[in-house]
Design a protein around this motif. Structure first.
Motif, PDB file in Angstrom:
ATOM      1  N   ARG A  77      -0.359   4.990  -3.356  1.00 26.85           N
ATOM      2  CA  ARG A  77       0.686   3.968  -3.483  1.00 26.85           C
ATOM      3  C   ARG A  77       1.958   4.346  -2.718  1.00 26.85           C
ATOM      4  N   ARG A  78       2.430   5.550  -2.894  1.00 26.48           N
ATOM      5  CA  ARG A  78       3.684   5.950  -2.224  1.00 26.48           C
ATOM      6  C   ARG A  78       3.535   5.863  -0.711  1.00 26.48           C
ATOM      7  N   ALA A  79       2.401   6.305  -0.190  1.00 29.70           N
ATOM      8  CA  ALA A  79       2.178   6.236   1.253  1.00 29.70           C
ATOM      9  C   ALA A  79       2.101   4.779   1.717  1.00 29.70           C
ATOM     10  N   ILE A  80       1.413   3.953   0.962  1.00 31.06           N
ATOM     11  CA  ILE A  80       1.304   2.526   1.319  1.00 31.06           C
ATOM     12  C   ILE A  80       2.684   1.892   1.328  1.00 31.06           C
ATOM     13  N   GLU A  81       3.484   2.170   0.314  1.00 27.06           N
ATOM     14  CA  GLU A  81       4.844   1.616   0.259  1.00 27.06           C
ATOM     15  C   GLU A  81       5.686   2.127   1.427  1.00 27.06           C
ATOM     16  N   HIS A  82       5.519   3.402   1.778  1.00 27.07           N
ATOM     17  CA  HIS A  82       6.258   3.972   2.908  1.00 27.07           C
ATOM     18  C   HIS A  82       5.880   3.253   4.203  1.00 27.07           C
ATOM     19  N   TYR A  83       4.592   3.134   4.453  1.00 21.98           N
ATOM     20  CA  TYR A  83       4.150   2.504   5.694  1.00 21.98           C
ATOM     21  C   TYR A  83       4.436   1.000   5.714  1.00 21.98           C
ATOM     22  N   ALA A  84       4.539   0.389   4.567  1.00 25.62           N
ATOM     23  CA  ALA A  84       4.909  -1.031   4.525  1.00 25.62           C
ATOM     24  C   ALA A  84       6.291  -1.237   5.136  1.00 25.62           C
TER      25      ALA A  84
END
Length: 167
Positions: free
Chosen positions: A153-160
């Motif tokens: 989740r944190r990585a997905i939010e970062h890349y978003a």
């Protein structure tokens, strides 16, 4: 017959017909009700919905617009009318109208994932691909129950926030 009687009688019967898989009968009844009660937002909304179910999007637009400018829609029906009209605009190729309407709807109903999803589709149709993917990634990260998505989740939010980032 006053509008309260209409909502509990003929309008409820027409909605029941749609829900029973008899959309053409529902549409016929709702068109008659809309002609008789042109200022009633609930009648307009149900009439729009009946047209949409039958793939008559162009005919649904006026009813959706009337529903949203009139008074008397509850919060859930207003949300549904915004989604319906935004989706209908998109289907009809009115992509900028869809983005404008759905962006406002997302502001009004920020917790509604379906509105954000339809906004993402409309953004895609206008060529705003980064915005579209960003919105979908945020939605995925915050709403998915998939353990593998939640793990990242944190990585997905970062890349978003920066789709071009590689680290």
């Amino acid at each position: 017959m006053d509008i309260h009687d209409v909502r509990n009688g003929p309008l409820a019967e027409a909605v029941a017909l749609r829900e029973q898989g008899r959309p053409e009968e529902a549409r016929e009844r709702l068109v008659a009700l809309a002609a008789r009660y042109p200022d009633d937002a609930e009648v307009a909304y149900q009439t729009a919905w009946a047209h949409d179910v039958l793939g008559l999007e162009a005919d649904a637009v006026t009813h959706y617009e009337r529903a949203l400018t009139g008074a008397g829609l509850g919060s859930e029906d207003r949300r549904g009318a915004l989604l319906g009209l935004g989706s209908t605009y998109r289907v009809l190729g009115r992509h900028e109208d869809a983005v404008a309407l759905l962006a406002g709807a997302v502001e009004e109903f920020p917790d509604d994932g379906s509105l954000r999803t339809f906004l993402a589709m409309a953004l895609y149709n206008t060529g705003r691909h980064h915005e579209s993917v960003r919105l979908l990634l945020r939605l995925l990260a915050t709403t998915s129950d998939d353990p593998s998505v939640q793990r990242y989740r944190r990585a997905i939010e970062h890349y978003a926030e920066d789709l071009d980032a590689t680290e």
